[in-house]
Design a protein around this motif. Sequence first.
Motif, short mmCIF file in Angstrom:
data_model
loop_
_atom_site.label_atom_id
_atom_site.label_comp_id
_atom_site.label_asym_id
_atom_site.label_seq_id
_atom_site.Cartn_x
_atom_site.Cartn_y
_atom_site.Cartn_z
N GLU A 92 0.83 -1.20 0.00
CA GLU A 92 0.00 0.00 0.00
C GLU A 92 0.87 1.26 0.00
O GLU A 92 1.98 1.27 0.51
N LYS A 93 0.35 2.32 -0.62
CA LYS A 93 1.06 3.60 -0.60
C LYS A 93 0.95 4.21 0.80
O LYS A 93 0.06 3.82 1.58
N ALA A 94 1.80 5.19 1.13
CA ALA A 94 3.06 5.47 0.48
C ALA A 94 3.96 4.25 0.65
O ALA A 94 3.95 3.59 1.69
N PHE A 95 4.75 3.97 -0.40
CA PHE A 95 5.47 2.70 -0.47
C PHE A 95 6.31 2.44 0.77
O PHE A 95 6.28 1.35 1.34
N THR A 96 7.09 3.43 1.17
CA THR A 96 7.87 3.35 2.40
C THR A 96 7.83 4.73 3.07
O THR A 96 7.15 5.62 2.59
N ALA A 97 8.60 4.90 4.12
CA ALA A 97 8.62 6.20 4.79
C ALA A 97 9.52 7.19 4.08
O ALA A 97 9.30 8.40 4.17
N ASN A 98 10.54 6.69 3.37
CA ASN A 98 11.46 7.58 2.67
C ASN A 98 12.10 6.86 1.48
O ASN A 98 11.95 5.64 1.32
N ALA A 99 12.82 7.61 0.67
CA ALA A 99 13.40 7.07 -0.57
C ALA A 99 14.50 6.05 -0.31
O ALA A 99 14.64 5.08 -1.06
N ASN A 100 15.29 6.24 0.74
CA ASN A 100 16.35 5.27 1.04
C ASN A 100 15.77 3.89 1.31
O ASN A 100 16.30 2.88 0.84
N GLN A 101 14.70 3.85 2.06
CA GLN A 101 14.02 2.57 2.31
C GLN A 101 13.50 1.97 1.01
O GLN A 101 13.65 0.77 0.76
N ALA A 102 12.87 2.80 0.18
CA ALA A 102 12.31 2.32 -1.09
C ALA A 102 13.41 1.74 -1.98
O ALA A 102 13.23 0.68 -2.59
N LYS A 103 14.53 2.43 -2.07
CA LYS A 103 15.63 1.96 -2.92
C LYS A 103 16.15 0.62 -2.45
O LYS A 103 16.42 -0.27 -3.27
N ALA A 119 0.97 -0.02 -4.28
CA ALA A 119 -0.47 -0.04 -4.53
C ALA A 119 -1.04 1.38 -4.51
O ALA A 119 -1.91 1.71 -3.70
N ILE A 120 -0.55 2.21 -5.43
CA ILE A 120 -1.11 3.55 -5.62
C ILE A 120 -2.18 3.40 -6.69
O ILE A 120 -1.91 3.49 -7.89
N TRP A 121 -3.40 3.13 -6.28
CA TRP A 121 -4.45 2.62 -7.17
C TRP A 121 -4.76 3.52 -8.35
O TRP A 121 -5.17 3.05 -9.41
N THR A 122 -4.56 4.83 -8.21
CA THR A 122 -4.88 5.74 -9.31
C THR A 122 -3.99 5.51 -10.53
O THR A 122 -4.35 5.88 -11.64
N ARG A 123 -2.83 4.92 -10.34
CA ARG A 123 -1.93 4.61 -11.45
C ARG A 123 -2.47 3.45 -12.30
O ARG A 123 -2.08 3.30 -13.47
N GLU A 243 -11.43 18.41 -16.29
CA GLU A 243 -11.71 18.30 -14.87
C GLU A 243 -11.89 16.84 -14.47
O GLU A 243 -12.76 16.16 -15.01
N CYS A 244 -11.08 16.38 -13.53
CA CYS A 244 -11.20 15.02 -13.00
C CYS A 244 -11.92 15.07 -11.66
O CYS A 244 -11.45 15.75 -10.73
N GLU A 245 -13.04 14.40 -11.58
CA GLU A 245 -13.80 14.36 -10.34
C GLU A 245 -13.21 13.33 -9.40
O GLU A 245 -13.26 12.13 -9.67
N ASN A 246 -12.61 13.80 -8.32
CA ASN A 246 -12.02 12.96 -7.28
C ASN A 246 -10.74 12.27 -7.76
O ASN A 246 -10.79 11.16 -8.31
N ILE A 247 -9.62 12.91 -7.53
CA ILE A 247 -8.35 12.32 -7.97
C ILE A 247 -7.98 11.08 -7.17
O ILE A 247 -7.08 10.33 -7.55
N ASN A 248 -8.68 10.81 -6.07
CA ASN A 248 -8.41 9.64 -5.25
C ASN A 248 -9.08 8.38 -5.80
O ASN A 248 -8.64 7.26 -5.54
N ASN A 249 -10.14 8.56 -6.58
CA ASN A 249 -10.81 7.46 -7.27
C ASN A 249 -11.72 8.10 -8.30
O ASN A 249 -12.91 8.31 -8.06
N ILE A 271 -15.51 -2.85 -8.75
CA ILE A 271 -15.80 -3.46 -7.45
C ILE A 271 -15.50 -2.44 -6.36
O ILE A 271 -16.36 -2.07 -5.58
N SER A 272 -14.26 -2.01 -6.31
CA SER A 272 -13.84 -0.97 -5.37
C SER A 272 -12.79 -0.05 -5.98
O SER A 272 -12.54 1.03 -5.47
N GLY A 273 -12.17 -0.52 -7.06
CA GLY A 273 -11.04 0.17 -7.65
C GLY A 273 -9.73 -0.54 -7.34
O GLY A 273 -8.75 -0.40 -8.07
N TYR A 274 -9.73 -1.34 -6.28
CA TYR A 274 -8.52 -2.07 -5.90
C TYR A 274 -8.23 -3.23 -6.86
O TYR A 274 -7.11 -3.72 -6.95
#
Length: 325
Positions: A92-103, A119-123, A243-249, A271-274
């Motif tokens: 699930e997003k945010a992927f980690t707490a910081n970029a060093n962890q992500a790398k 899991a940034i579902w909008t992508r 105009e995009c209605e609700n960038i979160n979904n 179903i949910s978007g997931y």
Amino acid sequence: MNLAILGTGSIAGKMADTINQMEHVTLYAVGSRTTEKAEAFAKKWNIPHYYDSYKALVQDDAIDLVYIATPHSRHYEDCMLCLHNGRNVLCEKAFTANANQAKEVLHYADKHGIFITEAIWTRFMPMRSTLDTLIASGVIGEISSLTANLGYELSHKERLQKPELAGGALLDLGVYPINFALMAFGTAICDIQSSCVKNEYGVDKTNSIILTFADGKTAILHSNAAALTDRKGIIYGTKGRIECENINNCEGIQVILNNGESVFYPAPPQISGYEYEVEASIQAIRAGKTQTYFMPHQETIRVMEIMDSLRKKWGIRYPFETDLF
């Protein structure tokens, strides 16, 4: 494929409900840190296997994909636990707490040939493709700027309030406007300006960000953990706006031209978007890939680096971070 859920919070429940309505994937197991929570979650969502520790869960070789639904502060630890046991991961997003962890996480996955994605579902949603097509068509002429915001009243959510849980509006909400801007305008950012207002615990309650891109486009972004906003994303061009209605979904996209003409593009039933991020993960795993086309590893790192730079400016560092600034 057999999917397991690591964590038993509200977002885990939403994923469980989604998986139970999908084809080609089975909700196989759930893991919690207590037997009581794991058993209750398994019973509620009709899951055949449950484990009273995350370690026990990831050691089950029947699991094809683990969905991580724990707080941001645990994502690095939980991702590495899964990877060390050879488990494919949808985190699930945010992927980690910081970029060093992500790398570190993504390097390990790539090195060992294990699939992992954020899991940034909008992508992953179909409306992302609709937006790409509209921008590329030139229907609103030469594009100069966009605005995007996301806000909910979340003062009751402990995970958003406390620095030890990697709280704040940025990682939970701001990640969406940032991703919206990068999906629309690309990644060639030449300047970032920002400010935030902190809560009593020292993490951002609200924030405002201006991204300037190398081609002259600008993105004005806002996230707010203290109030419900209209959640719109608007792209402006010489001939009109999108105009995009609700960038979160995204619930639909309206193209409004300067001459008064407009066209509405509704979102398809879901179903949910997931389900889209799960389907993309399954396809990538079956193809032997370690990442998805929709959210490449480099994009995850890029977003984390942007958020690191913002927190550095704001003076927000989580207690478990030792080498961020």
